[in-house]
Design an enzyme around this catalytic site. Structure first.
Site, short mmCIF file in Angstrom:
data_model
loop_
_atom_site.label_atom_id
_atom_site.label_comp_id
_atom_site.label_asym_id
_atom_site.label_seq_id
_atom_site.Cartn_x
_atom_site.Cartn_y
_atom_site.Cartn_z
N ALA A 52 -71.90 35.19 27.64
CA ALA A 52 -72.11 33.96 27.31
C ALA A 52 -73.16 33.75 26.15
O ALA A 52 -73.72 34.86 25.64
CB ALA A 52 -72.91 33.30 28.68
N ASN A 53 -73.46 32.60 25.68
CA ASN A 53 -74.29 32.39 24.51
C ASN A 53 -75.77 31.69 25.26
O ASN A 53 -75.30 31.09 26.33
CB ASN A 53 -73.76 31.42 23.57
CG ASN A 53 -72.95 31.87 22.56
OD1 ASN A 53 -72.62 33.22 22.57
ND2 ASN A 53 -73.11 31.37 21.38
N ARG A 54 -76.80 31.93 24.48
CA ARG A 54 -78.00 31.24 25.03
C ARG A 54 -77.74 29.73 24.77
O ARG A 54 -77.75 29.33 23.36
CB ARG A 54 -79.19 31.78 24.29
CG ARG A 54 -79.71 33.15 24.87
CD ARG A 54 -81.08 33.29 23.97
NE ARG A 54 -81.29 34.87 24.11
CZ ARG A 54 -81.59 35.38 25.12
NH1 ARG A 54 -82.01 34.66 26.25
NH2 ARG A 54 -82.05 36.65 25.10
N VAL A 86 -70.67 27.89 21.44
CA VAL A 86 -69.56 28.24 21.90
C VAL A 86 -69.45 30.07 21.70
O VAL A 86 -70.07 30.36 20.66
CB VAL A 86 -68.21 27.83 21.26
CG1 VAL A 86 -66.93 28.17 21.73
CG2 VAL A 86 -68.39 26.05 21.13
#
Ligand code: CTP
Ligand code: CA
Length: 221
Positions: A33-35, A100
């Protein structure tokens, strides 16, 4: 089109806002995931709605409540986010604020990967679709397509390059090297357009959202 009253300059206009992170499964229990807190994107969705726009908020997982009057579509992966955005077309404006995930695992384990004598697995990654670039070249392209660029260095150089490669109209450049920006309540942004650059003073994410929504309203006849 019917002009809205002065307080609702975006009445009758449709907006798509992407927000939050995307999460890409590795197996049933693990993700890449991204922050992203989603705060800036949610604030923009709320600000556009306040000016009368019909807003679809395509959001990855966040801890936030959908702003009143905004239609939220919850997604997990970049692919799902793209599908939801395309389903929300046509629109007058798209604002891509989501962080994203650039890559996803090439294959997703059907069952939980187990630790073992083989040592850690090697993840093979493939690139995700670029939602901002795809919307910018869509046959039903919104009249105004706005991207964000979170950079830690050479912010304006990278923002200008992204304006070209993505094919969007504006990039809101955001210096995330400033302590407290990621997950925080303030933002220092510059709006990079094909006409030039406009630097805004440091302000709350809510204020950035209101000013951006007002600029969007000016741009849309
Ligand atoms: N974006 C997108 N889809 C992607 C990647 C990015 O829609 N797969 C959008 C983001 O929402 C943002 C803009 O593109 O509006 C810029 O995102 P950023 O991560 O800064 O740019 P990238 O092109 O992914 O380049 P890099 O991460 O290598 O700097
Ligand atoms: Ca990226």
């Amino acid at each position: 089109a019917l002009a809205g009253p002065a307080s609702k300059p975006l009445a009758g206009k449709r907006a798509i806002v992407t927000a939050g992170p995307t999460v890409e499964p590795i197996d049933p229990v693990r993700v890449i995931a991204n922050r992203s807190s989603g705060k800036q994107g949610y604030a923009i969705a709320a600000a556009l709605e306040a000016l009368g726009a019909d807003v679809v908020l395509v959001s990855g997982p966040t801890a936030l409540t959908a702003p009143a009057g905004v239609r939220r579509v919850s997604v997990e992966t970049a692919h799902e986010m793209l599908m939801a955005c395309e389903a929300a077309l046509p629109a007058d404006v798209a604002v891509c604020v989501a962080a994203v995930a650039d890559w996803r695992p090439a294959s997703v384990g059907e069952t939980k990967l187990k630790k073992g004598a083989g040592g850690p697995p090697t993840l093979t990654l493939v690139e995700n679709p670029d939602i901002l670039a795809t919307l910018s070249k869509d046959q039903r392209r919104p009249r105004l397509v706005v991207g964000f660029a979170a950079e830690t260095h050479d912010v304006e150089v990278h923002a200008r390059a992204k304006l070209q490669t993505k094919g969007c109209d504006w990039i809101v450049a955001n210096d995330v090297s400033v302590a407290g920006t990621m997950g925080g309540d303030d933002n220092a942004v510059a709006i990079v357009t094909h006409a030039g650059i406009e630097r805004w003073e440091r302000m709350s994410k809510g204020e950035v959202a209101r000013r951006l929504a007002a600029r969007i309203a000016e741009e849309l006849p």
